[in-house]
Design an enzyme around this catalytic site. Structure first.
Site: not given
Ligand code: AMP
Length: 283
Positions: A31, A35, A38, A62, A151, A188
């Protein structure tokens, strides 16, 4: 490198060219507000694939009513810079109308797994996740897609979806990346005030101790859950939503811990909802 592609047709054309060259295609769905967590997924994809696509899409389906869709951070220039630095070949950043045009009527729902843990607090959340992930997989048709163990429930659900629908790809889980002080990295975290950020450390600290207890031989899932629950209920500024001790693949509640276990937590710190977990294997 093709960064910031907005149209599905353009993505398909670029990916087709790469596949024509015999390259293995990797997809990292995100999304945005990227960081190190990602970045680690992009690096994992880079290590295994000749062509790496990253999607940046704050998926409206979502988010529930009253959640943070409108204020979710969208630092697109920084995100493109991270993708460039990590060597992504294509960044897909569609508008909502490109993904959900007039007349869109499909929902992908993985029953059971989607209703517990985070699903109980965010009704419909995983339906939105599965629908958008199914679309992204159909658009890019990657050989492998990369998801974070941060996640963990999402990962289990996406694995279930891929198996149930015979999707011809590998789902790769990548380790949870933490800040140096232990806080699980999350887009977040930017919402947290300095005081809340300090308070949030109680979550990762309690989980680290939980890991130690299990590694030292604790096998009673209820005892582990009780210990963690008591500790987080006592933590200042932390409003616990749930503690779960489950099998990481089926998300079934564990009685005895053995083999593999996922200990997962969701809590609010101020207005910010945080999740964290520890994943134990080869117990
Ligand atoms: P998001 O942008 O939060 O939807 O996350 C995108 C992808 O990055 C998802 O597969 C998350 O599980 C992964 N992700 C987010 N934060 C972390 C983290 N701290 N460590 C590993 N993967 C992460």
């Amino acid at each position: 490198m093709t960064l910031g592609v907005k149209r599905i047709g353009d993505v398909q054309r670029e990916v087709r060219k790469a596949r024509g060259k015999g390259l293995r295609i990797g997809l990292v769905p995100t999304m945005g507000a990227l960081h190190e967590g990602h970045a680690s997924l992009i690096r994992a994809a880079r290590a295994e694939c000749g062509y790496v696509a990253v999607s940046l899409f704050v998926n409206p389906t979502q988010f529930g009513p009253g959640e943070d869709l409108a204020r979710y951070p969208r630092p697109i220039q920084n995100d493109l810079a991270v993708c460039r630095r990590e060597g992504a070949d294509l960044v897909f950043a569609p508008a909502a109308a490109e993904m959900y045009p007039e007349g869109f009527a499909t929902t992908v729902r993985i029953a059971g797994l989607s209703e517990k843990m985070c699903g109980a607090f965010r009704p419909g959340h995983f339906d939105g996740v599965c629908t958008v992930v199914a679309k992204l997989l159909a658009i890019v048709q990657p050989d492998a897609a990369y998801f974070g163990e941060k996640d963990a429930q999402q990962l289990a659900i996406v694995r279930r979806m891929a198996a149930d629908l015979n999707l011809p790809l590998e789902i790769r889980g990548c380790p949870l990346v933490r800040e140096p002080d232990g806080l699980a990295m999350s887009s977040r975290n930017a919402y947290l005030s300095p005081e809340e950020r300090q308070q949030a450390l109680a979550i990762s600290a309690a989980l680290a101790d939980t890991r130690k207890a299990i590694e030292s031989g604790e096998r009673d899932a209820a005892a582990v859950a009780d210990m963690l629950r008591r500790r987080l209920q006592a933590a200042r500024g932390v409003e616990l939503q749930y503690v779960a001790v489950v099998d990481p693949d089926t998300l079934a509640d564990l009685d005895r811990i053995g083999g593999q276990a996922l200990v997962a937590v969701a809590a609010k710190v101020g207005a910010t909802r945080l999740i964290d977990n520890v994943l134990l294997r080869d117990l």
